[in-house]
Design an enzyme around this catalytic site. Structure first.
Site, mmCIF file in Angstrom:
data_model
loop_
_atom_site.group_PDB
_atom_site.id
_atom_site.type_symbol
_atom_site.label_atom_id
_atom_site.label_comp_id
_atom_site.label_asym_id
_atom_site.label_seq_id
_atom_site.Cartn_x
_atom_site.Cartn_y
_atom_site.Cartn_z
ATOM 1 N N ASP A 56 0.857 -1.178 0.000
ATOM 2 C CA ASP A 56 0.000 0.000 0.000
ATOM 3 C C ASP A 56 0.898 1.235 0.000
ATOM 4 O O ASP A 56 2.127 1.133 0.172
ATOM 5 C CB ASP A 56 -0.891 -0.038 1.245
ATOM 6 C CG ASP A 56 -1.805 1.171 1.370
ATOM 7 O OD1 ASP A 56 -2.328 1.636 0.341
ATOM 8 O OD2 ASP A 56 -1.996 1.642 2.502
ATOM 9 N N PHE A 57 0.314 2.415 -0.168
ATOM 10 C CA PHE A 57 1.100 3.654 -0.140
ATOM 11 C C PHE A 57 0.864 4.447 1.144
ATOM 12 O O PHE A 57 1.719 4.481 2.022
ATOM 13 C CB PHE A 57 0.785 4.516 -1.365
ATOM 14 C CG PHE A 57 1.496 5.846 -1.344
ATOM 15 C CD1 PHE A 57 2.863 5.913 -1.560
ATOM 16 C CD2 PHE A 57 0.809 7.023 -1.077
ATOM 17 C CE1 PHE A 57 3.543 7.128 -1.519
ATOM 18 C CE2 PHE A 57 1.468 8.246 -1.041
ATOM 19 C CZ PHE A 57 2.836 8.293 -1.261
ATOM 20 N N ASP A 58 -0.294 5.076 1.280
ATOM 21 C CA ASP A 58 -0.565 5.938 2.439
ATOM 22 C C ASP A 58 -0.515 5.139 3.735
ATOM 23 O O ASP A 58 -1.180 4.105 3.880
ATOM 24 C CB ASP A 58 -1.948 6.581 2.306
ATOM 25 C CG ASP A 58 -2.011 7.607 1.187
ATOM 26 O OD1 ASP A 58 -1.640 8.763 1.434
ATOM 27 O OD2 ASP A 58 -2.401 7.240 0.068
ATOM 28 N N ASP B 160 -1.861 -0.828 5.851
ATOM 29 C CA ASP B 160 -2.234 -0.309 7.169
ATOM 30 C C ASP B 160 -3.728 -0.189 7.398
ATOM 31 O O ASP B 160 -4.166 -0.006 8.533
ATOM 32 C CB ASP B 160 -1.614 1.084 7.359
ATOM 33 C CG ASP B 160 -2.329 2.145 6.547
ATOM 34 O OD1 ASP B 160 -2.841 3.107 7.144
ATOM 35 O OD2 ASP B 160 -2.389 2.017 5.318
#
Length: 281
Positions: A26-28, A214
């Site tokens: 994932d990124f954020d 997350d």
């Protein structure tokens, strides 16, 4: 079990010997710290360097799986040799090594006019109902996301956003996907991160896979990986990242390990890069 990046590397090391190896992140909140303004999110430099190294290793496939559009997350990470799955897997692009993120070709399925009209109605109407500066709207074709990270009372803000959405889309023409400090709305039947993870496993047929995330949507990818592992199709680990003070229960329950911060995720990825590409790292 909550661990540091160094401790997670010990658990992962046996997987790094297997090929093909799939790394999905994932990124954020995973590759970047959570920013109250989603448009101000920046990738942690150590994570960027690590994934660039890993994407250049023979037999290693790197994929970024994000709720953002594929073009947006590619412009923020700029990792050549990686696959970008945007809008939870609805969009897909591949950025060649030394390619420019702005020139990446992205496959975006056609959106029905009715769904696009509902998404735009919500994108313009919900801010009028809420009338607060903390609300940030992310338009994604036939989908739309409402971020309320910066609200002084996140629970109250989430309830207000949900009520506004219900008032403007009472027939639920778009499906609700509540996340942590965000409300996503997508056409029914749209791919989710679990579907995207299964697609990556089918495409690359890895012997091992590692996925990091997350938020609640990432738990779906964790579950897909663990299903494949239970069927003895792959070896793998699902790793949650504590982006703020807590990890959502669904995420922690679906994960094998929990890292204490995005910084620890970056340290884990750098340790993997040093192990797999010691001369370049």
């Amino acid at each position: 079990m909550t661990v540091t990046g160094r401790e997670a590397l010990v658990a992962i090391r046996p997987l790094l010997k297997l090929r093909p190896l799939l790394i999905v992140s994932d990124f954020d909140g995973t590759l970047s710290d959570i920013n109250l303004d989603p448009w101000a999110a920046r990738m942690l430099p150590l994570a960027q360097r690590a994934l660039r190294r890993l994407a250049g290793v023979d037999g290693v496939h790197v994929a970024i799986l994000s709720g953002r559009t594929a073009a947006d997350v590619a412009s923020r990470t700029r990792i050549g040799g990686a696959t970008y799955l945007g809008n939870h897997g609805v969009e897909k692009g591949y950025l060649p090594r030394r390619g420019r993120a702005g020139g990446m070709l992205v496959h975006v399925p056609a959106v029905g006019a009715a769904h696009a009209a509902v998404a735009e109605r919500l994108a313009t109407g919900v801010p009028r109902v809420i009338g607060e500066p903390w609300l940030i709207v992310e338009r994604k074709g036939g989908s739309v996301a409402f971020h309320f990270r910066a609200a002084p009372d996140v629970d109250s803000a989430g309830a207000r956003v949900s009520a506004a959405v219900e008032s403007l889309d009472p027939d639920q023409e778009l499906q609700r996907f509540p996340g942590r400090r965000v409300m996503e709305l997508r056409p029914a039947g749209s791919p989710a991160k679990g579907d995207a993870m299964r697609g990556l496993l089918a495409e690359h047929q890895p012997r091992a896979a590692i996925t990091l995330g997350d938020d609640i949507s990432d738990a779906e990818a964790f579950i897909a990986l663990r299903e494949a592992r239970a069927d003895h199709r792959i070896e793998g680990l699902a790793i949650a990242v504590q982006a703020r003070s807590e990890v959502p229960v669904a995420v922690a329950e679906a994960a094998d390990l929990v890292l204490t911060s995005p910084a620890e995720a970056a340290r884990l990825l750098w340790g993997m890069a040093r192990h797999l590409a010691p001369s370049s790292a």
